[in-house]
Write a protein that holds these residues in place. Structure first.
Motif, PDB file in Angstrom:
ATOM      1  N   GLY A  67       0.779  -1.237   0.000  1.00 19.06           N
ATOM      2  CA  GLY A  67       0.000   0.000   0.000  1.00 19.06           C
ATOM      3  C   GLY A  67       0.804   1.277   0.000  1.00 19.06           C
ATOM      4  N   ARG A  68       2.124   1.183   0.200  1.00 19.99           N
ATOM      5  CA  ARG A  68       2.955   2.392   0.166  1.00 19.99           C
ATOM      6  C   ARG A  68       3.138   2.860  -1.266  1.00 19.99           C
ATOM      7  N   PRO A  69       3.500   4.130  -1.469  1.00 16.99           N
ATOM      8  CA  PRO A  69       3.744   4.628  -2.833  1.00 16.99           C
ATOM      9  C   PRO A  69       4.959   3.933  -3.457  1.00 16.99           C
ATOM     10  N   VAL A  70       4.960   3.834  -4.774  1.00 16.67           N
ATOM     11  CA  VAL A  70       6.109   3.292  -5.491  1.00 16.67           C
ATOM     12  C   VAL A  70       7.246   4.303  -5.364  1.00 16.67           C
ATOM     13  N   ASP A  71       8.350   3.876  -4.749  1.00 15.31           N
ATOM     14  CA  ASP A  71       9.515   4.743  -4.603  1.00 15.31           C
ATOM     15  C   ASP A  71      10.549   4.367  -5.663  1.00 15.31           C
ATOM     16  N   TRP A  72      11.674   5.088  -5.671  1.00 14.77           N
ATOM     17  CA  TRP A  72      12.693   4.838  -6.685  1.00 14.77           C
ATOM     18  C   TRP A  72      13.246   3.427  -6.578  1.00 14.77           C
ATOM     19  N   GLU A  73      13.487   2.968  -5.357  1.00 15.39           N
ATOM     20  CA  GLU A  73      14.038   1.621  -5.172  1.00 15.39           C
ATOM     21  C   GLU A  73      13.113   0.563  -5.769  1.00 15.39           C
ATOM     22  N   THR A  74      11.831   0.667  -5.473  1.00 17.00           N
ATOM     23  CA  THR A  74      10.852  -0.296  -5.995  1.00 17.00           C
ATOM     24  C   THR A  74      10.792  -0.230  -7.519  1.00 17.00           C
ATOM     25  N   ALA A  75      10.768   0.969  -8.069  1.00 18.91           N
ATOM     26  CA  ALA A  75      10.694   1.131  -9.525  1.00 18.91           C
ATOM     27  C   ALA A  75      11.927   0.542 -10.207  1.00 18.91           C
ATOM     28  N   ILE A  76      13.102   0.768  -9.633  1.00 12.48           N
ATOM     29  CA  ILE A  76      14.340   0.258 -10.231  1.00 12.48           C
ATOM     30  C   ILE A  76      14.418  -1.266 -10.099  1.00 12.48           C
ATOM     31  N   VAL A  77      14.075  -1.797  -8.927  1.00 13.09           N
ATOM     32  CA  VAL A  77      14.084  -3.251  -8.740  1.00 13.09           C
ATOM     33  C   VAL A  77      13.103  -3.911  -9.705  1.00 13.09           C
ATOM     34  N   ARG A  78      11.931  -3.305  -9.878  1.00  5.04           N
ATOM     35  CA  ARG A  78      10.931  -3.861 -10.798  1.00  5.04           C
ATOM     36  C   ARG A  78      11.463  -3.833 -12.233  1.00  5.04           C
ATOM     37  N   ALA A  79      12.083  -2.728 -12.632  1.00  6.66           N
ATOM     38  CA  ALA A  79      12.629  -2.610 -13.988  1.00  6.66           C
ATOM     39  C   ALA A  79      13.730  -3.637 -14.228  1.00  6.66           C
ATOM     40  N   LEU A  80      14.635  -3.793 -13.266  1.00  7.60           N
ATOM     41  CA  LEU A  80      15.698  -4.784 -13.414  1.00  7.60           C
ATOM     42  C   LEU A  80      15.134  -6.203 -13.397  1.00  7.60           C
ATOM     43  N   GLY A  81      14.094  -6.414 -12.594  1.00  9.08           N
ATOM     44  CA  GLY A  81      13.433  -7.721 -12.559  1.00  9.08           C
ATOM     45  C   GLY A  81      12.807  -8.106 -13.882  1.00  9.08           C
ATOM     46  N   CYS A  82      12.447  -7.108 -14.683  1.00  8.57           N
ATOM     47  CA  CYS A  82      11.884  -7.396 -16.017  1.00  8.57           C
ATOM     48  C   CYS A  82      12.878  -8.159 -16.881  1.00  8.57           C
ATOM     49  N   PHE A  83      14.181  -7.902 -16.688  1.00  5.79           N
ATOM     50  CA  PHE A  83      15.189  -8.645 -17.446  1.00  5.79           C
ATOM     51  C   PHE A  83      15.133 -10.122 -17.093  1.00  5.79           C
ATOM     52  N   LEU A  84      14.938 -10.443 -15.811  1.00  6.33           N
ATOM     53  CA  LEU A  84      14.800 -11.836 -15.402  1.00  6.33           C
ATOM     54  C   LEU A  84      13.528 -12.434 -15.992  1.00  6.33           C
ATOM     55  N   SER A  85      12.423 -11.692 -15.944  1.00  6.88           N
ATOM     56  CA  SER A  85      11.164 -12.181 -16.504  1.00  6.88           C
ATOM     57  C   SER A  85      11.293 -12.477 -17.992  1.00  6.88           C
ATOM     58  N   LEU A  86      12.106 -11.716 -18.669  1.00  5.90           N
ATOM     59  CA  LEU A  86      12.310 -11.886 -20.107  1.00  5.90           C
ATOM     60  C   LEU A  86      13.356 -12.949 -20.429  1.00  5.90           C
ATOM     61  N   ALA A  87      14.372 -13.085 -19.570  1.00  9.87           N
ATOM     62  CA  ALA A  87      15.543 -13.919 -19.860  1.00  9.87           C
ATOM     63  C   ALA A  87      15.210 -15.390 -20.092  1.00  9.87           C
ATOM     64  N   VAL A  88      14.242 -15.916 -19.405  1.00  4.71           N
ATOM     65  CA  VAL A  88      13.899 -17.329 -19.535  1.00  4.71           C
ATOM     66  C   VAL A  88      12.724 -17.459 -20.511  1.00  4.71           C
ATOM     67  N   ALA A  89      12.996 -17.113 -21.773  1.00  2.00           N
ATOM     68  CA  ALA A  89      12.003 -17.212 -22.853  1.00  2.00           C
ATOM     69  C   ALA A  89      10.698 -16.482 -22.525  1.00  2.00           C
ATOM     70  N   GLY A  90      10.795 -15.421 -21.738  1.00  2.00           N
ATOM     71  CA  GLY A  90       9.607 -14.635 -21.400  1.00  2.00           C
ATOM     72  C   GLY A  90       8.700 -15.280 -20.371  1.00  2.00           C
TER      73      GLY A  90
END
Length: 124
Positions: A67-90
């Motif tokens: 429920g807290r606002p999205v902060d820079w740390e959360t936004a950056i971790v989520r963006a970097l996590g997208c690489f993992l989500s994509l890396a294993v054939a999506g």
């Protein structure tokens, strides 16, 4: 707010990929830069607006499960996590379709979910 499903999230992602791809073609950058710039674009937009342009068009918003606002740390971790989500054939993105919480791997890593925003309510 209800959680956004797989197809709606993929439509928003497709719009964002087109937007970043077009911007990079105008700037004459290579494909490898597009993924990095897409991640940076996502992180900045999630922090500042709660959504990307594709998400705004599809009435989506990224929110934290606590429920807290999205902060820079959360936004950056989520963006970097997208690489993992994509890396294993999506598979990390496909996970949305089968997960009870409708979270991608990067959502689980960052502690976020994507919700549908009622019409007329600004995403930010």
């Amino acid at each position: 707010m209800p959680r956004a499903g797989f197809w709606l999230r993929m439509a928003a992602l497709f719009l964002d990929v087109l937007l970043v791809g077009f911007a990079m073609s105008v700037l004459q950058h290579h494909f490898s830069m597009n993924l990095l710039l897409l991640a940076i674009y996502g992180a900045v937009m999630w922090k500042l607006r709660g959504s990307t342009v594709g998400g705004i068009v599809c009435d989506l918003k990224v929110v934290r499960v606590d429920g807290r606002p999205v902060d820079w740390e959360t936004a950056i971790v989520r963006a970097l996590g997208c690489f993992l989500s994509l890396a294993v054939a999506g598979l990390g993105f496909i996970w949305i379709a089968f997960d009870d919480a409708q979270q991608a791997w990067h959502d689980k890593i960052a502690g976020t979910v994507v919700v549908r925003v009622p019409k007329g309510v600004p995403p930010g």
